[in-house]
Design a protein around this motif. Structure first.
Motif, short mmCIF file in Angstrom:
data_model
loop_
_atom_site.label_atom_id
_atom_site.label_comp_id
_atom_site.label_asym_id
_atom_site.label_seq_id
_atom_site.Cartn_x
_atom_site.Cartn_y
_atom_site.Cartn_z
N TYR A 187 -7.58 0.00 0.24
CA TYR A 187 -7.05 -0.73 1.39
C TYR A 187 -8.04 -0.65 2.54
O TYR A 187 -8.51 0.43 2.92
N CYS A 210 0.81 -1.22 0.00
CA CYS A 210 0.00 0.00 0.00
C CYS A 210 0.84 1.26 0.00
O CYS A 210 0.29 2.36 -0.08
N LEU A 233 -15.96 1.35 6.53
CA LEU A 233 -14.56 1.20 6.09
C LEU A 233 -14.44 0.50 4.76
O LEU A 233 -13.62 0.88 3.92
N PRO A 261 -7.81 -1.76 6.33
CA PRO A 261 -6.88 -2.34 7.30
C PRO A 261 -7.57 -3.17 8.37
O PRO A 261 -8.77 -3.05 8.59
#
Lengths: 571, 261
Positions: free
Chosen positions: B81, B51, B145, B83
């Motif tokens: 991405y 990333c 997210l 996480p």
């Protein structure tokens, strides 16, 4: 320290057992609570511990000792012993209440108990007792060091018997403060409901810390300075209504000679000293505490559910937000807009930011009034004389102090880990985000505040001050930009509170503060003294130079590279 | 076909400790890679390097024909991405947070608005779009997210335990979503400890242990006999000692009572 305290409160373990508590569990719970207190960063002032917070207890106690020593002055200097004692005890009470409100709410609202202790086989009595004892230890840790100076002074000045009354007085003070704080919280909880409670408590804490600040600075001024240390209680008969006076009177009954009473007819007020705290304590245990526990239960219940779906049409009709328009108007790059948006929103949502930054706005007028009064006998004289002095320069430059504090907290967040997005996003340089964040802070906080001060200035000093206002605005902004430029550069809300502050950075902070004083002093000198009638021109030159510097420093700041950020992160 | 991600001799040290040891890997577009390994094996480190979050490593990484070192920005634009242990500013509303993220990826306002509203709608979160996330459950935050990770329409999607906290329906939806994204030609790098899910969704599985790749292939290739599940393969390759015996030891530890006192 904690070990000693723990041993102390576990001494009457037979009593605790008799009350139905499991003493082994009690000790274990208290042990953990005290350990956690020890690692919690203090709520007042910016912590600068290295890496992790350790021994917070010792540091807090040291602060308390120092504060206690400061408060003790009326005890030595005021000739009227009862009066001196009243002031001293009153200060202790205010400080205690403040500590409780700012710090204790953290402990009170720690709802982790629900998940950690409640599921275990621990009975209710143990839980209640562990909370009460925790509060007790907590208070002990503040009150004992804070009263240290008092013990010594009383002992030396009036002998052993007066020292023996002291712990009793302290106990009464604790009851009253505790009652006051709980009563306020409960009142709020009543009217606000659990959901809004935390929010309101936060503003309440802010208001109280402002009040406290104002009290420390302005109350001494309320006394007639002419009489100095000879002030007597007869000038301020209203003191008879304060609980601290009642408690102070207890010493009169112990030693009539050393503690004469000058307010006739108030001797028997000492009865209140016993009655009031006991009533408070009784009301606290009987009514407030249980009600409080009940209401608090609703605090962390999430009221959001996924089922709460509104019609899509209603949602999409949301108008373009004001901050969005501002972000677009004041920033060219998307990076800067992102930095602007996050700062604009997060500064009014983050509890830490509000708690640490909002009070400083109020400190400015308080401090200004303090300065005014320092030269004059009464507020009326000061007010009338005010336009004759260029005090507005000081007022305008005090903005630098507010801005400095706000900038310090711009980088701090409890959720600093969320800053991973800056590293994952395709940012060419961090400069854009940083400059957007600065602009948001400037526009949202500094500019409106400065505008209010400017209106005040123009109202009382006239339009002739316009050039000074512009120059001050440029200079304060220059100071603020210098501060972020020379300080460690971080993304907004990307570091934790406990970040390690190296001495190097402190020195740089001092240097930038020095710059603010330098700019302000130069400006003040230009206003105060006329140099060959060229002042307006000199001010214009000053303005030009400052603007030039501002432009240079700002350019450098808004082009901050990754290397600089990395360097700051690694430290 | 050209690989979209090529990793050659990737090494990473934290102090004296070698976290990644000579990793070599080719990943082809339109594949779902299950990246698995025990705790501390180096999964998150690999992902962070891909990333562009960690930039001091040795070795060469090429993504879509570009050297990662020289083209970090271009690569970041391609990657989405999500996480592990996801952190977000939960005092914001999903709408505010997604706007912020969208700006960081230079998306125009109308695109941010349309994408985030439609994506949240499919997660059933549209009604909560103007509510602060501090009252959200873990699953709701995870959905926000996931949305933020896919907001920039990335061609490489890196997911680290993306299903944590999601309810069963959302899990099914995300698994379906992975297939749709794959058909669109996106490459998905999927890190997880949930072996059954990895076994089902992945085209290829890469197993890493102590910073080294110890297995790399399709589930069929990894199987030594027909009955092995991925879980069994995993434990054969990574566990030290007999797990059944460990479980017994654990159980006997529970039963320990000190009779001496």
């Amino acid at each position: 320290m904690n070990k000693i305290l723990l041993k102390l409160v576990m001494l009457p373990s037979g009593l605790w057992r008799g009350m139905g508590a499991d003493t082994d569990q009690l000790r274990a719970i208290l042990d953990v609570r005290l350990k956690m207190d020890d690692r919690r960063p203090p709520s007042l002032g910016r912590p600068n511990q290295k890496k992790e917070v350790k021994n917070a207890t010792w540091k807090n106690m040291l602060i308390s000792v120092i504060m206690g020593a400061v408060y003790m002055f009326p005890l030595i200097t005021v000739k009227d012993a009862i009066f001196g004692l009243s002031i001293y005890l009153g200060l202790l009470m205010v400080w205690l209440a403040l500590m409780l409100i700012t710090d204790f709410s953290n402990i009170l609202f720690d709802t982790r108990d629900k998940f950690i202790i409640i599921p275990r086989p621990v009975n209710d009595k143990t839980i209640v007792l562990s909370r009460l004892l925790h509060v007790f230890i907590y208070l002990l840790r503040i009150v004992l060091p804070m009263s240290l100076a008092g013990w010594i002074v009383l002992g030396i000045k009036y002998g052993l018997p007066s020292v023996l009354v002291f712990p009793f007085a302290i106990l009464l003070i604790v009851f009253i403060s505790l009652f006051f704080v709980n009563f306020c919280y409960l009142l709020l909880l009543r009217f606000a409901g659990p959901q809004k409670f935390k929010e309101i408590i936060n503003y309440f804490q802010i208001a109280v810390s402002v009040l406290f600040f104002a009290a420390v600075y302005l109350i001494p001024k309320a006394f007639d300075p002419e009489k100095g240390f000879n002030i007597t209680i007869t000038d301020h008969p209203w003191i008879r209504f304060l609980p601290s006076y009642w408690i102070a009177e207890c010493w009169h009954w112990l030693d009539v000679k050393s503690f004469p009473i000058y307010l006739p007819g108030t001797e028997w007020f000492a009865v209140f000293a016993i009655l009031a705290p006991l009533t408070c304590f009784w009301v606290l245990i009987k009514f407030l505490a249980p009600q409080f526990a009940r209401n608090l239960g609703g605090l962390d219940v999430a009221e959001t559910s996924e089922q709460k779906i509104q019609s899509a049409g209603k949602v999409t009709s949301g108008k373009k937000q004001f901050y969005h328009k501002l972000a677009n108007a004041f920033n060219r790059s998307d990076d800067a807009k992102a930095g602007f948006i996050i700062t604009w929103l997060q500064t009014s949502r983050s509890r830490t930011f509000r708690m640490r930054v909002f009070p400083t706005f109020a400190y400015v007028p308080v401090y200004f009034v303090y300065l005014l009064l320092s030269k004059h006998e009464s507020f009326k004289d000061a007010w009338i004389d005010m336009p004759n002095n260029p005090g507005y320069i000081i007022l305008l430059y005090m903005c630098a102090f507010v801005m400095m504090n706000a900038l310090n907290y711009l980088y701090i967040s409890e959720q600093y880990k969320a800053a991973w997005v800056y590293y994952a996003a395709p940012l060419k340089t961090p400069g854009g985000v940083l400059s957007g964040a600065f602009k948001a802070l400037w526009l949202k906080y500094m500019f409106p505040f400065f505008a209010v001060l400017s209106i005040f200035t123009i109202t009382f000093w006239g339009w002739a001050t316009s050039l000074d206002i512009v120059l001050a605005l440029v200079n304060v902004t220059l100071f603020a930009v210098c501060m972020v430029r020379v300080g460690a550069r971080h993304f907004p809300f990307s570091t934790s509170e406990q970040i390690n502050q190296s001495g190097y950075r402190v020195i740089r902070a001092f240097l930038s503060m020095f710059l603010a004083f330098g700019l302000g002093a130069a400006h003040y000198a230009l206003v105060k003294r006329d140099v060959l009638g060229l002042n307006t021109i000199l001010k214009l030159i000053f303005l030009l130079l400052s603007s030039g510097f501002l432009w240079l420093v700002w350019n450098s700041y808004s082009n901050t590279s990754w290397a600089v950020i990395k360097q700051a992160d690694d430290k | 076909m050209e690989p979209i991600i090529t990793i050659r001799h990737l090494n990473k040290k934290y102090g004296e400790k070698n976290v990644l040891n000579d990793i070599n890997l080719d990943i082809y577009p339109g594949q779902i890679i299950g990246y698995i390994g025990p705790n501390g094996a180096g999964k998150s480190t690999t992902v962070k390097i891909l990333c562009g979050i960690i930039q001091d490593y040795s070795g060469d990484i090429t993504i879509a024909g570009k050297d990662l070192r020289g083209n970090v920005l271009d690569v970041k634009k391609m990657i989405g991405y999500v996480p592990e242990l996801a952190e977000l500013y939960d005092m914001l509303t999903p709408w505010e947070y997604l706007n912020f993220i969208g700006k960081l990826y230079h998306l125009p306002d109308n695109v941010i608005e349309e994408r985030s509203k439609r994506m949240l709608d499919t997660f059933g979160l549209l009604g909560n779009i103007y509510q602060r996330m501090d009252t959200f459950s873990k699953g709701m935050k995870q959905k926000v997210l996931l949305t933020s990770g896919l907001l920039n329409n990335p061609s490489i999607v890196i997911l680290d335990e993306p299903l944590s906290g999601l309810d069963a329906n959302a899990v099914i939806m995300v698994k379906e979503l992975l297939q749709v994204l794959k058909q669109e030609g996106k490459t998905i790098f999927y890190c997880s400890h949930m072996m059954d899910v990895v076994e089902k969704v992945s085209d290829r599985i890469v197993l890493i242990n102590n910073g080294r790749i110890i297995a790399n292939g399709t589930i069929a290739e990894l199987r030594q006999n027909d009955t092995d599940s991925l879980e069994q393969i995993f434990s054969k390759l990574t566990s030290t000692g007999n797990l059944t015996k460990k479980a017994d030891d654990f159980a006997s530890a529970i039963n320990y009572t000190n009779t001496a006192n």
